[in-house]
Design an enzyme around this catalytic site. Structure first.
Site, PDB file in Angstrom:
ATOM      1  N   ILE A  24       0.875  -1.163   0.000  1.00  0.00           N
ATOM      2  CA  ILE A  24       0.000   0.000   0.000  1.00  0.00           C
ATOM      3  C   ILE A  24       0.913   1.214   0.000  1.00  0.00           C
ATOM      4  CG2 ILE A  24      -0.231   0.034   2.515  1.00  0.00           C
ATOM      5  CD1 ILE A  24      -3.138   0.987   2.108  1.00  0.00           C
ATOM      6  N   ALA A  25       0.633   2.146  -0.883  1.00  0.00           N
ATOM      7  CA  ALA A  25       1.437   3.372  -0.949  1.00  0.00           C
ATOM      8  C   ALA A  25       0.519   4.539  -1.275  1.00  0.00           C
ATOM      9  CB  ALA A  25       2.529   3.246  -2.016  1.00  0.00           C
ATOM     10  N   VAL A  26       0.790   5.670  -0.649  1.00  0.00           N
ATOM     11  CA  VAL A  26      -0.008   6.885  -0.815  1.00  0.00           C
ATOM     12  C   VAL A  26       0.937   8.030  -1.159  1.00  0.00           C
ATOM     13  CG1 VAL A  26      -1.516   8.531   0.380  1.00  0.00           C
ATOM     14  CG2 VAL A  26      -1.758   6.066   0.815  1.00  0.00           C
ATOM     15  N   GLY A  69      -5.763  10.438   5.983  1.00  0.00           N
ATOM     16  CA  GLY A  69      -6.771   9.395   6.040  1.00  0.00           C
ATOM     17  C   GLY A  69      -6.911   8.547   4.790  1.00  0.00           C
ATOM     18  N   ARG A  77      -5.929   4.869   5.536  1.00  0.00           N
ATOM     19  CA  ARG A  77      -6.965   4.311   6.426  1.00  0.00           C
ATOM     20  C   ARG A  77      -8.234   3.979   5.639  1.00  0.00           C
ATOM     21  NH1 ARG A  77      -8.198   6.552  12.380  1.00  0.00           N
ATOM     22  NH2 ARG A  77      -8.982   4.578  13.105  1.00  0.00           N
ATOM     23  N   GLU A 105       3.168  -7.491   6.183  1.00  0.00           N
ATOM     24  CA  GLU A 105       4.516  -7.273   6.708  1.00  0.00           C
ATOM     25  C   GLU A 105       4.801  -5.783   6.620  1.00  0.00           C
ATOM     26  OE1 GLU A 105       4.343 -11.403   5.329  1.00  0.00           O
ATOM     27  OE2 GLU A 105       4.193  -9.581   4.113  1.00  0.00           O
ATOM     28  N   ASN A 129       9.533   1.745   9.545  1.00  0.00           N
ATOM     29  CA  ASN A 129       8.408   2.526   9.027  1.00  0.00           C
ATOM     30  C   ASN A 129       7.410   2.787  10.159  1.00  0.00           C
ATOM     31  OD1 ASN A 129       6.347   3.721   7.601  1.00  0.00           O
ATOM     32  ND2 ASN A 129       6.324   2.195   5.967  1.00  0.00           N
ATOM     33  N   TYR A 168      -1.226   0.910  11.490  1.00  0.00           N
ATOM     34  CA  TYR A 168      -1.703  -0.466  11.622  1.00  0.00           C
ATOM     35  C   TYR A 168      -2.126  -0.766  13.061  1.00  0.00           C
ATOM     36  CZ  TYR A 168       0.323  -1.087   6.962  1.00  0.00           C
ATOM     37  OH  TYR A 168       0.626  -0.962   5.638  1.00  0.00           O
TER      38      TYR A 168
END
Length: 168
Positions: A80-82, A90, A93, A114, A119, A126
């Site tokens: 997952i990357a933003v 958010g 999330r 993982e 990080n 999480y």
């Protein structure tokens, strides 16, 4: 003020998205070695994994990516990357909420992932989301100075409660 649901459009990732996803992820990651490669994305799409992008509704610019693999009674979040400018707003999330819906649809009560010990922002997210650390994979990730361990985390997903989200 637009909400996350009206600001963005979620859709399956295509081969044509790979350059934009790669650029967004290189910018978002602290070290380029942390980003996924174009081959990681291509092989995930070929394997039939759940690979989605989130784009700005007005411009179509890719601002996030999520890759998950279905298993027996579980889903495994692979990446997952933003976009960096959206960190802390958010977006991750809300993508996780979509992934919880995916778990419900698949009747998969466990979501695994993982994460790098280094990080801390992701680890904090999480933990806030109810993930717990259950193990360590030694030398799992490439790192600027060799290899870095991975913390294995899991979350039980409530199969009865949850709202419907985008990214289908």
């Amino acid at each position: 003020m637009p909400t996350l649901q009206t600001r963005f459009v979620d859709r399956p990732m295509t081969e044509a998205d790979i350059p934009a996803v790669m650029a967004m992820e290189r910018e978002a990651c602290l070290h380029p070695v942390h980003a996924w490669s174009d081959d990681n994305y291509r092989s995930s799409m070929r394997a039939g994994y759940w690979v989605r992008v989130r784009c700005e509704a007005d411009s179509g610019r890719v601002v996030a990516v999520c890759v998950a693999m279905d298993g027996v009674d579980e889903v495994h979040l692979l990446n997952i990357a933003v976009a960096r400018e959206l960190h802390g707003q958010g977006v991750a999330r809300s993508i996780l909420a979509v992934l919880y819906d995916r778990c419900r649809q698949r009747q998969a009560p466990l979501l695994w992932l993982e994460v790098r010990p280094s990080n801390e922002p992701a680890r904090a997210l999480y933990r806030r989301e109810g993930f717990v650390e259950v193990g360590v994979r030694k030398n799992y990730y490439p790192a600027a100075q060799g290899r870095e361990d991975a913390l294995v985390m899991k979350r039980e997903v409530d199969m009865l409660n949850g709202a419907s989200h985008a990214l289908e």
